[in-house]
Design a protein around this motif. Structure first.
Motif, short mmCIF file in Angstrom:
data_model
loop_
_atom_site.label_atom_id
_atom_site.label_comp_id
_atom_site.label_asym_id
_atom_site.label_seq_id
_atom_site.Cartn_x
_atom_site.Cartn_y
_atom_site.Cartn_z
N ALA A 38 -90.32 -41.04 -36.31
CA ALA A 38 -89.22 -40.94 -35.35
C ALA A 38 -88.15 -41.99 -35.63
CB ALA A 38 -89.75 -41.09 -33.93
N LEU A 39 -88.56 -43.18 -36.07
CA LEU A 39 -87.60 -44.21 -36.43
C LEU A 39 -86.75 -43.76 -37.61
CD1 LEU A 39 -86.31 -47.01 -36.38
CD2 LEU A 39 -88.22 -47.81 -37.81
N MET A 40 -87.38 -43.19 -38.63
CA MET A 40 -86.63 -42.70 -39.78
C MET A 40 -85.58 -41.67 -39.36
SD MET A 40 -87.89 -44.27 -42.52
CE MET A 40 -87.99 -45.70 -41.45
N ALA A 41 -85.95 -40.80 -38.43
CA ALA A 41 -85.00 -39.79 -37.92
C ALA A 41 -83.87 -40.44 -37.13
CB ALA A 41 -85.74 -38.77 -37.06
N LEU A 42 -84.21 -41.45 -36.33
CA LEU A 42 -83.19 -42.13 -35.52
C LEU A 42 -82.18 -42.84 -36.41
CD1 LEU A 42 -82.05 -43.17 -32.84
CD2 LEU A 42 -83.76 -45.01 -32.91
N ARG A 51 -93.27 -46.90 -29.47
CA ARG A 51 -93.01 -48.34 -29.47
C ARG A 51 -93.13 -48.91 -30.88
NH1 ARG A 51 -95.51 -51.55 -24.47
NH2 ARG A 51 -93.80 -52.88 -25.16
N LEU A 52 -92.29 -49.89 -31.17
CA LEU A 52 -92.28 -50.51 -32.48
C LEU A 52 -92.58 -52.00 -32.38
CD1 LEU A 52 -89.02 -48.93 -33.97
CD2 LEU A 52 -91.36 -48.07 -34.14
N GLN A 84 -76.59 -40.98 -33.26
CA GLN A 84 -76.84 -42.04 -32.27
C GLN A 84 -77.25 -43.34 -32.97
OE1 GLN A 84 -79.95 -41.12 -29.48
NE2 GLN A 84 -79.43 -42.80 -28.10
N GLY A 85 -78.16 -43.24 -33.91
CA GLY A 85 -78.61 -44.43 -34.63
C GLY A 85 -77.50 -45.02 -35.48
N GLN A 86 -76.74 -44.17 -36.15
CA GLN A 86 -75.66 -44.65 -37.00
C GLN A 86 -74.57 -45.33 -36.18
OE1 GLN A 86 -75.14 -44.27 -40.73
NE2 GLN A 86 -77.32 -44.49 -40.26
N ALA A 87 -74.36 -44.88 -34.97
CA ALA A 87 -73.36 -45.52 -34.10
C ALA A 87 -73.80 -46.94 -33.75
CB ALA A 87 -73.15 -44.69 -32.83
N VAL A 88 -75.09 -47.12 -33.47
CA VAL A 88 -75.61 -48.46 -33.19
C VAL A 88 -75.42 -49.35 -34.41
CG1 VAL A 88 -77.71 -49.80 -32.76
CG2 VAL A 88 -77.29 -47.68 -31.47
N ILE A 89 -75.75 -48.82 -35.58
CA ILE A 89 -75.65 -49.61 -36.81
C ILE A 89 -74.20 -50.04 -37.06
CG2 ILE A 89 -75.89 -49.46 -39.32
CD1 ILE A 89 -78.36 -47.62 -38.77
N ALA A 116 -85.73 -56.41 -42.75
CA ALA A 116 -84.95 -57.49 -43.35
C ALA A 116 -84.25 -58.29 -42.26
CB ALA A 116 -83.92 -56.92 -44.33
N ALA A 117 -84.19 -59.61 -42.44
CA ALA A 117 -83.71 -60.50 -41.38
C ALA A 117 -82.30 -60.18 -40.91
CB ALA A 117 -83.79 -61.95 -41.85
N ASN A 118 -81.43 -59.72 -41.80
CA ASN A 118 -80.06 -59.43 -41.38
C ASN A 118 -79.99 -58.31 -40.36
OD1 ASN A 118 -78.91 -56.67 -42.70
ND2 ASN A 118 -80.46 -57.56 -44.02
N PHE A 119 -81.02 -57.45 -40.34
CA PHE A 119 -80.99 -56.27 -39.49
C PHE A 119 -81.81 -56.46 -38.21
CE2 PHE A 119 -81.58 -51.63 -38.65
CZ PHE A 119 -80.25 -51.25 -38.73
N ALA A 120 -82.21 -57.68 -37.91
CA ALA A 120 -83.09 -57.93 -36.76
C ALA A 120 -82.48 -57.47 -35.44
CB ALA A 120 -83.44 -59.41 -36.70
N GLU A 121 -81.23 -57.85 -35.17
CA GLU A 121 -80.63 -57.50 -33.89
C GLU A 121 -80.38 -56.00 -33.75
OE1 GLU A 121 -80.31 -59.32 -31.14
OE2 GLU A 121 -81.44 -60.79 -32.30
N PRO A 122 -79.80 -55.34 -34.75
CA PRO A 122 -79.66 -53.89 -34.63
C PRO A 122 -81.01 -53.19 -34.46
CG PRO A 122 -78.31 -54.71 -36.42
CD PRO A 122 -79.14 -55.86 -35.96
N MET A 123 -82.04 -53.70 -35.15
CA MET A 123 -83.34 -53.05 -35.07
C MET A 123 -83.94 -53.19 -33.67
SD MET A 123 -85.45 -51.25 -36.84
CE MET A 123 -86.00 -50.36 -35.41
N ARG A 124 -83.71 -54.31 -33.02
CA ARG A 124 -84.21 -54.47 -31.65
C ARG A 124 -83.54 -53.47 -30.71
NH1 ARG A 124 -83.71 -60.17 -33.18
NH2 ARG A 124 -85.82 -60.93 -33.65
N GLU A 125 -82.25 -53.25 -30.91
CA GLU A 125 -81.54 -52.28 -30.08
C GLU A 125 -82.03 -50.86 -30.38
OE1 GLU A 125 -76.93 -50.92 -29.21
OE2 GLU A 125 -77.41 -53.04 -29.54
N LEU A 126 -82.24 -50.56 -31.65
CA LEU A 126 -82.73 -49.23 -32.03
C LEU A 126 -84.15 -49.00 -31.50
CD1 LEU A 126 -81.36 -49.20 -35.67
CD2 LEU A 126 -80.72 -47.59 -33.86
N ALA A 127 -84.97 -50.05 -31.52
CA ALA A 127 -86.33 -49.91 -30.99
C ALA A 127 -86.30 -49.58 -29.50
CB ALA A 127 -87.11 -51.21 -31.23
#
Length: 239
Positions: A218-222, A40-41, A227-232, A19-30
């Motif tokens: 692995a993405l679902m786990a992250l 790689r994603l 660690q992933g929740q802190a980024v979010i 979803a477009a709203n999550f583009a920036e966080p997703m790039r960091e998570l990737a």
């Protein structure tokens, strides 16, 4: 703690609908995922409704990070998602934002003035943040007044671009688009009180195509890891 499940030699790749709203966080998570696992994603960013339609029409995505709960749930019902893989990864926050410092006040009272000509929102039919914006306008009793001023983007990303470039002086956008490290990047904003709109609970789901894909899993786990929740959270989401 994120458990490293892959190495460079075993690295996989996955295509993720985001979803477009999550583009920036997703790039960091990737980037985090690649650094810690080698996986790689490839990201396909757009409005939730459009991505949902693409998945139903056979688009080759391995996982879907939506801006609502309805679309992932429907994919489960349709047999296109792995049963039991759906979960809420974030709760989004709606803001009224302007690229102009000082234009938006702390109460959003600017919406009742003639200090702007255009107000950008995402398409409420395909983007949950657009639907939330209409809900806020209705709750404030301003929908009829503001409707002639609306500029509609296909996604929340396009709505943000309208406001960022000045094609609209104001925009209802996602907090994650204007915040970094807990601080407003630029301009001025009003954080819309959550009581004015239905909570934007955002669900992720593993799609059948990605059921055996190590990168997608692995993405679902992250996303669920500390660690992933802190980024979010750093982008202004609740989780």
């Amino acid at each position: 703690m994120l458990i490293v499940t892959g190495t460079a030699a075993q690295a996989a790749s996955a295509t993720i609908a985001v979803a477009a709203n999550f583009a920036e966080p997703m790039r960091e998570l990737a980037a985090v995922l690649e650094k810690t696992t080698g996986h790689r994603l490839e990201l396909s960013v757009g409005a939730t409704g459009r991505l949902f339609a693409q998945i139903r029409n056979g688009a080759p995505f391995d996982a879907f990070l939506a801006a609502d709960r309805r679309a992932p749930a429907q994919l489960e019902t349709d047999g296109l998602a792995v049963p039991g893989s759906r979960f809420t990864y974030a709760t989004g926050q709606l803001v009224l934002w302007s690229a102009q410092p000082g234009l938006v006040d702390a109460q959003g009272a600017v919406l009742q003035t003639d200090r702007f000509r255009k107000l950008a929102i995402a398409n409420p039919k395909t983007a949950p943040y657009g639907a939330a914006a209409l809900e806020v306008m209705t709750q404030l009793g301003l929908r009829d007044t503001l409707t002639p001023k609306l500029v509609q983007g296909e996604s929340i990303g396009q709505a943000y671009n309208f406001a960022f470039t000045g094609n609209a002086e104001l925009g209802f956008v996602a907090l994650s688009q204007v915040m970094v490290g807990g601080q407003l990047k630029s301009g001025s904003m009003w954080r819309v009180p959550p009581a004015l709109y239905t909570p934007i609970r955002q669900d992720a789901v593993l799609l059948q195509r990605g059921s055996n894909n190590a990168a997608a899993r692995a993405l679902m786990a992250l996303l669920r890891s500390p660690q992933g929740q802190a980024v979010i959270r750093s982008f202004g989401y609740e989780n």
